[in-house]
Design a protein around this motif. Structure first.
Motif, PDB file in Angstrom:
ATOM      1  N   ARG A 121      -3.371  -1.146 -13.773  1.00  0.00           N
ATOM      2  CA  ARG A 121      -3.256  -0.954 -12.326  1.00  0.00           C
ATOM      3  C   ARG A 121      -4.124  -2.004 -11.656  1.00  0.00           C
ATOM      4  NH1 ARG A 121      -2.699   4.232 -10.374  1.00  0.00           N
ATOM      5  NH2 ARG A 121      -0.866   4.050 -11.683  1.00  0.00           N
TER       6      ARG A 121
ATOM      7  N   GLN B 209      -4.621  -4.682  -7.858  1.00  0.00           N
ATOM      8  CA  GLN B 209      -4.422  -4.794  -6.418  1.00  0.00           C
ATOM      9  C   GLN B 209      -4.085  -6.247  -6.079  1.00  0.00           C
ATOM     10  OE1 GLN B 209      -7.944  -3.276  -4.543  1.00  0.00           O
ATOM     11  NE2 GLN B 209      -7.469  -1.170  -5.078  1.00  0.00           N
TER      12      GLN B 209
ATOM     13  N   TYR C 160      -0.694  -7.651  -4.910  1.00  0.00           N
ATOM     14  CA  TYR C 160       0.574  -8.066  -5.516  1.00  0.00           C
ATOM     15  C   TYR C 160       0.963  -9.502  -5.160  1.00  0.00           C
ATOM     16  CZ  TYR C 160       5.594  -8.091  -6.556  1.00  0.00           C
ATOM     17  OH  TYR C 160       6.839  -8.417  -7.034  1.00  0.00           O
TER      18      TYR C 160
ATOM     19  N   GLU D 105       5.648   1.697  -5.809  1.00  0.00           N
ATOM     20  CA  GLU D 105       5.034   0.737  -6.729  1.00  0.00           C
ATOM     21  C   GLU D 105       5.877  -0.524  -6.877  1.00  0.00           C
ATOM     22  OE1 GLU D 105       2.757   3.875  -9.682  1.00  0.00           O
ATOM     23  OE2 GLU D 105       4.491   2.795 -10.440  1.00  0.00           O
TER      24      GLU D 105
ATOM     25  N   ARG E 180       0.153  -0.657  -6.243  1.00  0.00           N
ATOM     26  CA  ARG E 180       0.562   0.393  -5.329  1.00  0.00           C
ATOM     27  C   ARG E 180       0.354   0.035  -3.870  1.00  0.00           C
ATOM     28  NH1 ARG E 180      -1.080   6.056  -8.255  1.00  0.00           N
ATOM     29  NH2 ARG E 180       0.678   6.032  -9.706  1.00  0.00           N
ATOM     30  N   GLU E 181      -0.690  -0.731  -3.545  1.00  0.00           N
ATOM     31  CA  GLU E 181      -1.005  -0.951  -2.137  1.00  0.00           C
ATOM     32  C   GLU E 181      -0.011  -1.856  -1.431  1.00  0.00           C
ATOM     33  OE1 GLU E 181      -2.464  -4.780  -3.633  1.00  0.00           O
ATOM     34  OE2 GLU E 181      -2.341  -2.780  -4.463  1.00  0.00           O
ATOM     35  N   ASP E 182       0.729  -2.657  -2.190  1.00  0.00           N
ATOM     36  CA  ASP E 182       1.703  -3.570  -1.604  1.00  0.00           C
ATOM     37  C   ASP E 182       3.121  -3.087  -1.885  1.00  0.00           C
ATOM     38  OD1 ASP E 182      -0.269  -5.289  -0.660  1.00  0.00           O
ATOM     39  OD2 ASP E 182      -0.358  -6.373  -2.547  1.00  0.00           O
TER      40      ASP E 182
END
Length: 124
Positions: free
Chosen positions: A72, A74, A76, A100, A118-120
Motif C-alpha cells: 500500500r 501513496q 499514484y 483503488e 487509495r488516496e488517488d
C-alpha cells in the motif's frame, strides 16, 4: 493481524536490492548473521522485505507458491511518473468499486509486485 514481512528468493540479489531501494524507498538495515548472504530492507524502522539468494528456477503454475506481493503506497500519479521516467515496465488496474488504483511491476528476477493506492482513486 498484520503481515510482518515478506521474504523474496532471487537469483539477482544485488539487482533486486537496488530495484526495491529505488522503487519503494526501502533501506538496507540490520540483519542477523544467518551464515548466508541476504538483506533486510526497512520501511519506517521495520524490516518489511527480506531478500535471500535463490537459484532462479521457474516454478510451474501447478505448484503451490505465492503469486505476488502487494504494497500500500501513496502518490499514484507521482509513482507512475517515476516508473515512466525510469522506463520501468508496468501495468495498471483501476478498481473504482474499491476506491483503488493499482500498478503492477516485476523485480529484476520476475517477482510480481502489486502497488495499491487509495488516496488517488478518482479515475480520470
Amino acid at each position: 493481524m498484520l503481515i510482518d514481512h515478506v521474504t523474496l528468493r532471487t537469483a539477482d540479489l544485488e539487482g533486486t536490492k537496488v530495484f526495491l531501494e529505488d522503487l519503494l524507498g526501502l533501506t538496507v538495515g540490520a540483519r542477523p548473521d544467518f551464515g548466508f548472504p541476504g538483506y533486510w530492507l526497512y520501511d519506517e524502522g521495520e524490516p518489511v522485505v527480506h531478500l535471500i539468494p535463490g537459484a532462479g528456477a521457474t516454478v510451474g503454475r501447478d505448484a503451490e507458491t505465492i503469486d505476488h506481493v502487494g504494497f500500500r503506497l501513496q502518490g499514484y500519479q507521482a509513482f507512475r511518473k517515476k516508473l515512466d521516467d525510469a522506463a520501468t515496465a508496468y501495468s495498471t488496474m483501476d478498481l473504482p468499486e474499491l476506491g483503488e488504483r493499482r500498478l503492477f511491476v516485476r523485480t529484476p528476477g520476475g517477482i510480481l509486485l502489486e502497488l495499491v493506492f487509495r488516496e488517488d482513486a478518482k479515475i480520470n
